[in-house]
Structure formats: structure tokens, C-alpha cells
Design a protein around this motif. Sequence first.
Motif, PDB file in Angstrom:
ATOM      1  N   VAL A  67       0.846  -1.196   0.000  1.00 21.74           N
ATOM      2  CA  VAL A  67       0.000   0.000   0.000  1.00 21.74           C
ATOM      3  C   VAL A  67       0.891   1.260   0.000  1.00 21.74           C
ATOM      4  O   VAL A  67       0.615   2.232  -0.710  1.00 21.74           O
ATOM      5  CB  VAL A  67      -0.948   0.009   1.223  1.00 21.74           C
ATOM      6  N   MET A  77       2.139   1.714  -3.399  1.00 27.33           N
ATOM      7  CA  MET A  77       1.045   2.207  -4.254  1.00 27.33           C
ATOM      8  C   MET A  77       0.860   3.707  -4.076  1.00 27.33           C
ATOM      9  O   MET A  77       0.608   4.435  -5.041  1.00 27.33           O
ATOM     10  CB  MET A  77      -0.270   1.505  -3.891  1.00 27.33           C
ATOM     11  N   GLU A  78       0.948   4.146  -2.834  1.00 32.81           N
ATOM     12  CA  GLU A  78       0.773   5.587  -2.558  1.00 32.81           C
ATOM     13  C   GLU A  78       1.898   6.393  -3.234  1.00 32.81           C
ATOM     14  O   GLU A  78       1.655   7.456  -3.786  1.00 32.81           O
ATOM     15  CB  GLU A  78       0.772   5.851  -1.041  1.00 32.81           C
ATOM     16  N   TYR A  91       3.559   5.385  -5.836  1.00 30.68           N
ATOM     17  CA  TYR A  91       3.291   5.249  -7.280  1.00 30.68           C
ATOM     18  C   TYR A  91       2.242   6.280  -7.730  1.00 30.68           C
ATOM     19  O   TYR A  91       2.366   6.896  -8.779  1.00 30.68           O
ATOM     20  CB  TYR A  91       2.823   3.815  -7.548  1.00 30.68           C
ATOM     21  N   LYS A  92       1.221   6.445  -6.872  1.00 35.71           N
ATOM     22  CA  LYS A  92       0.169   7.414  -7.211  1.00 35.71           C
ATOM     23  C   LYS A  92       0.765   8.809  -7.360  1.00 35.71           C
ATOM     24  O   LYS A  92       0.441   9.537  -8.286  1.00 35.71           O
ATOM     25  CB  LYS A  92      -0.903   7.429  -6.100  1.00 35.71           C
ATOM     26  N   ASP A 121      -8.242  10.826  -3.736  1.00 34.09           N
ATOM     27  CA  ASP A 121      -9.140   9.730  -3.338  1.00 34.09           C
ATOM     28  C   ASP A 121     -10.582  10.214  -3.304  1.00 34.09           C
ATOM     29  O   ASP A 121     -11.503   9.476  -3.619  1.00 34.09           O
ATOM     30  CB  ASP A 121      -8.747   9.200  -1.953  1.00 34.09           C
ATOM     31  N   GLY A 134      -8.593   1.113   6.083  1.00 31.73           N
ATOM     32  CA  GLY A 134      -8.712   2.286   5.200  1.00 31.73           C
ATOM     33  C   GLY A 134      -8.756   3.605   5.944  1.00 31.73           C
ATOM     34  O   GLY A 134      -8.839   4.653   5.317  1.00 31.73           O
ATOM     35  N   ARG A 135      -8.752   3.549   7.260  1.00 33.73           N
ATOM     36  CA  ARG A 135      -8.801   4.815   8.022  1.00 33.73           C
ATOM     37  C   ARG A 135      -7.445   5.087   8.674  1.00 33.73           C
ATOM     38  O   ARG A 135      -6.551   5.577   8.007  1.00 33.73           O
ATOM     39  CB  ARG A 135      -9.934   4.766   9.046  1.00 33.73           C
ATOM     40  N   GLU A 136      -7.294   4.719   9.955  1.00 31.58           N
ATOM     41  CA  GLU A 136      -6.045   5.063  10.657  1.00 31.58           C
ATOM     42  C   GLU A 136      -4.804   4.553   9.918  1.00 31.58           C
ATOM     43  O   GLU A 136      -3.873   5.297   9.679  1.00 31.58           O
ATOM     44  CB  GLU A 136      -6.033   4.508  12.091  1.00 31.58           C
ATOM     45  N   LEU A 166      -4.257   3.582   6.820  1.00 32.15           N
ATOM     46  CA  LEU A 166      -3.976   4.251   5.550  1.00 32.15           C
ATOM     47  C   LEU A 166      -3.532   5.703   5.788  1.00 32.15           C
ATOM     48  O   LEU A 166      -2.646   6.217   5.102  1.00 32.15           O
ATOM     49  CB  LEU A 166      -5.220   4.219   4.653  1.00 32.15           C
ATOM     50  N   LYS A 178      -0.090   7.339   4.532  1.00 32.36           N
ATOM     51  CA  LYS A 178       0.008   8.583   3.758  1.00 32.36           C
ATOM     52  C   LYS A 178       0.943   9.573   4.457  1.00 32.36           C
ATOM     53  O   LYS A 178       1.697  10.304   3.810  1.00 32.36           O
ATOM     54  CB  LYS A 178      -1.378   9.201   3.564  1.00 32.36           C
ATOM     55  N   ARG A 195     -15.591  -3.309  10.357  1.00 29.24           N
ATOM     56  CA  ARG A 195     -15.302  -3.076   8.927  1.00 29.24           C
ATOM     57  C   ARG A 195     -14.637  -4.291   8.280  1.00 29.24           C
ATOM     58  O   ARG A 195     -14.683  -4.455   7.067  1.00 29.24           O
ATOM     59  CB  ARG A 195     -14.439  -1.821   8.752  1.00 29.24           C
ATOM     60  N   TYR A 228      -9.178   4.437  -9.397  1.00 30.43           N
ATOM     61  CA  TYR A 228      -7.950   5.047  -9.894  1.00 30.43           C
ATOM     62  C   TYR A 228      -7.864   4.548 -11.328  1.00 30.43           C
ATOM     63  O   TYR A 228      -7.587   3.372 -11.558  1.00 30.43           O
ATOM     64  CB  TYR A 228      -6.741   4.587  -9.097  1.00 30.43           C
ATOM     65  N   PHE A 277      -4.944   2.393 -12.585  1.00 28.64           N
ATOM     66  CA  PHE A 277      -4.711   1.074 -12.002  1.00 28.64           C
ATOM     67  C   PHE A 277      -5.323   0.010 -12.913  1.00 28.64           C
ATOM     68  O   PHE A 277      -6.341   0.259 -13.553  1.00 28.64           O
ATOM     69  CB  PHE A 277      -5.408   0.984 -10.645  1.00 28.64           C
ATOM     70  N   TYR A 282      -4.808  -3.563  -4.025  1.00 26.26           N
ATOM     71  CA  TYR A 282      -4.778  -2.374  -3.163  1.00 26.26           C
ATOM     72  C   TYR A 282      -5.886  -2.456  -2.111  1.00 26.26           C
ATOM     73  O   TYR A 282      -5.637  -2.303  -0.912  1.00 26.26           O
ATOM     74  CB  TYR A 282      -4.968  -1.140  -4.051  1.00 26.26           C
ATOM     75  N   LYS A 293      -5.315  -5.279   0.383  1.00 28.69           N
ATOM     76  CA  LYS A 293      -4.341  -4.947   1.432  1.00 28.69           C
ATOM     77  C   LYS A 293      -4.976  -4.042   2.478  1.00 28.69           C
ATOM     78  O   LYS A 293      -4.664  -4.130   3.662  1.00 28.69           O
ATOM     79  CB  LYS A 293      -3.104  -4.304   0.810  1.00 28.69           C
ATOM     80  N   LEU A 294      -5.858  -3.159   2.019  1.00 26.86           N
ATOM     81  CA  LEU A 294      -6.556  -2.301   2.989  1.00 26.86           C
ATOM     82  C   LEU A 294      -7.529  -3.119   3.838  1.00 26.86           C
ATOM     83  O   LEU A 294      -7.930  -2.692   4.912  1.00 26.86           O
ATOM     84  CB  LEU A 294      -7.321  -1.179   2.276  1.00 26.86           C
ATOM     85  N   LYS A 295      -7.870  -4.305   3.328  1.00 24.95           N
ATOM     86  CA  LYS A 295      -8.748  -5.177   4.115  1.00 24.95           C
ATOM     87  C   LYS A 295      -7.921  -6.138   4.972  1.00 24.95           C
ATOM     88  O   LYS A 295      -8.474  -7.040   5.606  1.00 24.95           O
ATOM     89  CB  LYS A 295      -9.671  -5.972   3.184  1.00 24.95           C
TER      90      LYS A 295
END
Lengths: 734, 288
Positions: free
Chosen positions: A375, A378-379, A381-382, A554, A569-571, A573, A577, B73, B86, B89, B97, B100-102
Motif C-alpha cells: 500500500v 502504491m501511494e 506510485y500514485k 481519493d 482504510g482509516r487510521e 492508511l 500517507k 469493517r 484510480y 490502475f 490495493y 491490502k486495505l482489508k
Amino acid sequence: MEYKRIIKNRKVFLLCVLLLVTTAAAYIYKQINAVSAEQAVSEYGEDALQENGLMSYREFQEQYAASYPGYLEKILTQNDDLTGISIFQKKDSFSFRNLEKTKADYKSLVGLKAEVGNFRALESVVSFETADYITFIFGVILVWSFFDDEKKGLWCVNYATPGGRMKLAMARCGVLLLGNSIFQTVLFFLLFGSAFLLYGGIEDIGCSVQSSPLFRDCILQVNVWEYLLLFVMLHLAAAFAMSLFVWMVLLFCRSHMLSTGLLLIVLAGECVFSNGLSDQSILVGLKYGNLFRLIHPGDILYNYRNFNLFSYPINCFRAYLCLMLVTIMLSIVISAWITSVRRPIATVGKIELRIAGLLKKINRVCHQGLSHLSVFGMEVYKILVMHKGILFLIVWIYLLVSQIDTRSIYYLGTGAVLKEIYSEYSGPDDGRLRAYIVRQEAVLQQEQLQYEKAVSAYETGEISREEMENASMVYSSFSALEGGIESVNMQLGYMERIKEERGISAWFLSDKGYRILWTGDGLYQGQGYGKQEQRGLLAIIVLILLLSTVFSYDRTCGMEKLMRAAPYGREKLFYIKIRVAGLTCLFICLVTYGLELYEVQKLYPVSCLKAPVQSLDFMEHFPIVMAAGSFLLMVEMIHFLVLFMTAMAVFACTVYFRGIKGVAAALIILVFPAALQMLGFDWCQYISVLQPLVYVRILQEHGFVCSIISVIAMMVFGMICYLLVKKRWCQNES
Amino acid sequence: MKLEIKGLSKKYGDFQALKALNVEFTEGIYGILGPNGAGKSTFMNLLTDNLKRTAGEICLDGKEILSLGKEYRAKLGYMPQQQGFYEQFSAMEFLRYIGKLKGLKGRKLNGQIEELLTKVNLYEIRHSPMSSLSGGMRQRVLLAQALLGKPEIVIMDEPTAGLDPKERINIRNIVAEISKDKIVFIATHVVSDIECIASKVLLLKKGELIRMESPAGLIASVRGKAGEIPCTKEELQKLQEKYVTGNTIQRQEGLFFRIVGDDLPPEANVIWNNLTLEDVYMYYLEQS
């Protein structure tokens, strides 16, 4: 309507405003730097200028104006002389024709009077090359906005309307002409306005343009304001021609990636021809009949130059005009034709199809590899690929590297003596240096005695004038040593004092490198902070450009809800970032200050990193005893922290304001006050992030406590931004 | 597994988007029907905790989802309304992606991605960039990402929006297949999306839960409330003006105007059989 559509595109409009403001600011900043360098030189005083054979601007003007008729005469007579030489006598040769042409062209200037005046405003704007490239960028932005309808799926709709083909193409030509006219007018109004405000000289615009030494070879019989008008008109025509050309090339292929690649190849080739070919090359026509010259005409507009085209001399200026006209005509015809005949839906050509297929394969392989990134990867890369951050980084590094000046410094006189002493005796005070100084002082004393003896002997007539002169020369050769010893003694005196007052065992070391790093001294007084501010501002700008999309993208592309519904996806991620921001700041810090250290190390190497920082007399009042190396590390850490906190501010702006608004907010909050501070608006230092970024300046000018307060204030500001961003990202929307 | 909604409300300024919703869900497919602005997306966003609620509780097996946080979640699969991606992607990158967030890693992640890509029929184009995919393909990628990590609660907001009939059937079949032992929410205003697969249908109107029942129960509730008026083309316009929510049907026997309501006009032939969820929708949600 087409123009209205483009102007109403806030992104395009804001970019144009940004380009104009940046160009004007860059110009003013450059001129302020030039003026302060000039002031630094003039601090030596008029006597020193004369002693060094230097002249003031006015004197130079007077001398030039007086010599101008002679200069013209010299060119004409030189040509007459040359025609007498056999190789110039062959009537069908380029040399003969060139001589004849030059003579004829310069003859028209005979009788023209060069007047004394102030033409620095004109000279500075004419030689400000950045404006040329900014104009080109504007043209590209304008042309890209033509493809908006394609991106939004409106091409089919437009093409089906009666005015959606040839009429649209013509309207777009009009947009390029009108857009460039407005942009050029505003740009040169800003530049000439600032120039006349800075330098004055508006009263001299009635003088002939040849009154300025820069234009002595301009064969146009015009005065300054006429030249000024002509200059703007020519730039406008060139900008129009170039944007038409860009449009034409971008229309060549259906795939924008291919057409952009083609454009880059053409421009790179032209740039190589323009800069790489010599005037003697048989391909010289490619040098001056060159599209790159439309972007950046250089001195072609005011210098007299002919090139050889099939043994005929072609004036570069005229070739430039022809090139411009041909480009305009051809580009209009081809672009209008492609726009009106190319259908929105059509089969792609064979070659294009093959290239597209190849690119697709490469793309597929790249994506296969990229899908294995973490991840964090990926960030990154973005930022670098998806948002073209890599391009910003390349431009930024190029700008930094182009500012590096590592020309060798030749040490003479006292400087050479000191260099030798520093190389031999730098380090803790172990008595060796003092012994050396005592020995040298004895030598000096002996020399002085001998000189005094010689003087008295000369006065009594015991020695001849020649012998006296020899004695005098020998004695003066020791003045460098005397200066060196004086300087060393001063430093030793400082070392003793600091030992007595604060108990610090200072080292003997050369402080020039440290001075450049930590004081306002660069190569001349005051340049040091200027350069540091410049680098700091660049670092902030690149930081904004790189990080402005980290959170906002995003949201813009509708991924935010999806990500926030995922367990990490919260803390998690959010922290990823933040780590990406940290890495970016670290990279920017390493490059910016690494290059600064590299430059200093090449010019005046910093040595004795283990020495107490108080060994440097300008650090006398620094309250904490630490090694110079540790202080250097501390300063770099402060740079990193300030940049990191700036990154948090960028995040806050882009999280609370969407898209381009976020970038604009970041620029207004972070760059605008910093730029004003650099331009001399001192009150801006209280709200500028440059202040803590150029930490050593506050330390030197306002003391340790102020410097710490400034850094703490920045930390608090950054932490508030961090918490706001965290709240916005990790908690749900209200 | 039980998901309880207690007094759930959401206000945007003065506008009450959801009014004190009280409902319980166990394993099964729940279709949430309602016109635009009924509060479907608000309810979905509250379920995913993407939106701050004004009042109420959402509890999973007795525990408030806000306190469960990440744990809740981890059991969630969410397919949002808009196709947010994106664009650069590839489908594979995108799924990795999100995976991994999961919290999925290594072989487990790869295995699930391959399985899901095959299921949604996208394995062949897994390395193509999202920008090159059609609307249907993108929707299938979104579905695949929602199913990553084998979630126990799947929330789908308008999963078939903008799709052609074939794609719709595809997605419906996949949802029916994966729904075992899961709580699946499908918010839609397309009745056919849930007609055959939903175990219960929630009817939402202006932020209120009008009714929650099985499709059969709902259909039974409108027996005798629907009628058809035979008409000519000329009469049709008048009928359309009179009954705003009527539906025109062309049959072999001629043109019919189908209406629902408590007081059917005498000229209407009351329909007792062949009622559909569409009649239920018209009766409960479209009548003023």
C-alpha cells in the motif's frame, strides 16, 4: 463560445494566473538579486571601482555613446579591408556576398546617434529568458484545453453540429491568437512595468535603440519604445506560431500519448540543433531556421547575424520572420484540415495501431509488476506516476543543479597564506600553531628591520634607487603573510576569549564554508540567505505539487468512501500517507541541502566537524555547546521538521478544499507570504514558512530564543494541521 | 449474526434524510427500495460509517459498530454507488490495493483475487487499466472488491446502475450465489434487481421505513389495489394526465393503462393475479 469555454475552465484560468504571477515574481527576484550584487560591489566605493578599472553604468554608457560612430566606421572599413583579401574576392562565394550584405546593412546606420541614457529596464526584460518558456507553457495549456471535449465524450456531439468542423477549427485558431495576445500583453505589461519601476529610464524611451550597448548590432532604425512594441509583437506572433504548431503535432495521432511523444521528439531535436550546431557548420540553417527559436529567440532579435544558405547570406532575423510565417500558415492549414476531416470514431492507422499495441504490451508488463507493490508503494506510485510527480521532481532537480556554482577558486595573497595555515594547523589548540606564528612573526620583524634599514640607507644615499625598489618589493611580498598572521592572531584571540568567558576549548579552523551555510554571507554579502530562501521556496513549491493529491485525489475520484469502509482504510492508511509525506520531505531535504553542502564543499570545504560550534566567531552566543557536525545535523533536522509540518499544512488545505482550490489555498498560505518576504516585504516573515526553514537567519539576526520560538510555532501549526487532517480522514463525514 | 438498527436518524441541516429507523437484520438478502431522495444512500453510508449519524445505534450482535470499529469493517464489503476508481490502475492492482486495505496478504489475497476475477469473468483482462474497461466491467470489478476478504455483511448501493440487461442478470446471479450466511443489502430503485433474490424488501420513503416484508408478502398486500383500464391512444393522454403514476402496457388485446391505489375507478378491471413488485413500488412509494 470556444474562448468562453476555455476561460470558464477554472483550472486553465488559475494556471494562467499562476504562470503570470510566477514569471513576474521570478523576474523581480532576479533583478533584486542583481541590484543587491551591484550594491555589494559599489560598497567598495568609487575609488575602488576606479582602482580595479571598473566603471559605473553611467560612465560605461558615456564611453559607449562616444565610441558608437567609430564602431560603425570600424565595421565598414574592416569590410572594405577584407574585400581586398583574395579569399573574400571570389564573387560567387558566401564570404564575398556576406561582406557586401553586412556593409549594405550597416551603412543604413551611419549617422545614427547613440545617446546616453538608462536602458536597463529594456535590457533586463529582453534578456529575461524565463518569459519565453512560460509563454510556451501557456500555449501548451491552451492547446490541451481543446481536447477537453474529447475527454468528456463531447467530440461526437460537436462534430455532428454544423459549426463543429471547419468553423470550430477556425474558432480555435482565433482562441490561440486571442489567448496569446492577452497573455503576452499582460505578461509584458507586468515585466516592463516592474522593470521601469525598478530601474527607471522611462524618460529615455525616445532614444534610438542602438543607444544601449546590447542593441549596437541591431540594424533596425527604431527608438526604444518602437523596439519595445516590435519586441512584444514579435513575441506574440512567435507564441501564436508555436501554439499552432503544438496543436498541429498533437492532432497528428489519435492517441494523445503518441502525439505528445512525437511533439517531445520534435522539440528535443530542434533544441539540439539550436544549441548544438556551430555557426560554421554546414547545417547552420537548421540552427537558425529552427522551431525551438520560436520558443526562445535568444539574441536573434537584436544581434546582427547572417548564415550561409547555398552560398547566399541569409539574415537570421529575416529567416526567423519567414519561419514564423511559414509555421503559422502550414499549422493553420493542416490543423484545420485534420479537425474538419477527422471523425470522432474511426479505425486507427496501421502504424499507430502497431505502436499502440506495443505500448499496451509494455503497459501490461508494468502493471503486472506494479500490482505487487505494498500500500505504501502504491501511494508513492500514485504521487510519482499517476499525478506526474516524477516530472515535477525532474524539473526541480534541474533547477537546483543549474544553480550550483562550483567554479574553482584561486587563492591569492593573504587567502593563499591562510589556506596553507588552515590545511596545516586546523584542529584543537595544541600550541603548534602558536609556535608557528611566533616564528613567522620573528621572520616578519626581521624583514621589517631590514626594510627600515634599507629606507634609512637610501635616505643617506648608501644604496641606489634600484636597490631600494628591490628591498621594497621583498618587503611587500611579506604583506600577505602579515595579513595572514593578523587574521590568525584575531582568531587565536577569539579562542582565548571564549575559553576565558565560557570555558569552551575552541578549535582553530577555516570558517568560510560554515559562513556560507549559516550566515548571510554567500560569495558576497547578503547572498547566502537569498540563496537559502530561493532553495526553501522551491522545496515548498515542489512539496505542494507532489503532496496536494495524496488525500484529495481519493475524494475526487470517488475512492474515499470505499477505502474508509475497509478495516485498514482509516487510521492505517492515514499513517501510510503520513509516512509517504515523511519520505517525500526527507527526499526533498536530502536533495536540497545535500546539493547545498556539495556546493560549499567544492568551494570552501567545511572541516573540523568535531570542533565545538562556538569555534566559529559568529556562533559565539549560541548557548548549547555542541560539535559543529552536530549543529549541522540539528539544522538539517529542523529543515526536515519544518518541511514535514509544511506537508501537513498542504494536506490540511487539500483535505478541506477540493481539487485545484486546495492547491490554490496551499499556494496562498505557504508560497505567497514566502515570495513576498523574498521580494522585501519584511512583515511577511511573521507568516512565512520560509522563516523557520531558513533557521540560521533567525538564529543570527534575532538570537537563539527567537529561533526556537519560530520553530516551535511551526511545529504547533503543523500539529494542528495534522490533527485536522486526521479528524477529517479517520472520522466519518457529518 | 444480527444487525440491529435502533432509532437511527440523519439530518442534513433542516432536512431529515432518515427518520428514527428501527429494524433488525439476520442472514439474507435485503432489497432496499425507494425513489430518489428516499434515504437509501444515507442508510448505506450510515451502515458503512462513512456518514455521521444524528441519533440512534447500529449494533452487530449487540455491540455498537462504532466501538467495534476496524473489527466491524473487517466483516464489511461495500460496493458504492458511483464507479470511483484510480483510472490508471489495472483491475488486478485495484483489487490488490483494496485487499491490502482489508488486511489480506500473500497467497490468501492472490487466491481470493483470482477466484473473484474468475467469478466475475474478468480474469483475462486483469492487467488492463480501469480506464479501458466498459461500465459493466467496472461494476464487476467493484463487486469483486466488495467480496474480497469474504465479508459477512455486503452493502451494495445501486449495483446495476447504468448496466444493460445482460450485465444486470450477471450481477444478480453473482449476488444470489454469494449470499449464503451473509447479510446482503441491495439499495436500488430498479425493482427487477431484487424481485427474485431478496428475502425481504424494505420500502423507504422520505426517510421513513414504510414496510419491510418478503416480496411475496408485499405482493399479497397489494392484492385488489391494482387495476387496468383498456384505452385507445387518444384516451391514453387523458388517463396519463389524471393518474400520474400509471403504467402503459401494450398487449395483443390492445392498450391498457395500469394503475394502483385504494380507490380504483369503476372503469378499471381489478387485477388479482400476476401482481409484481413494481405494483408494490407504485402503490407504496409513488402514490402521493
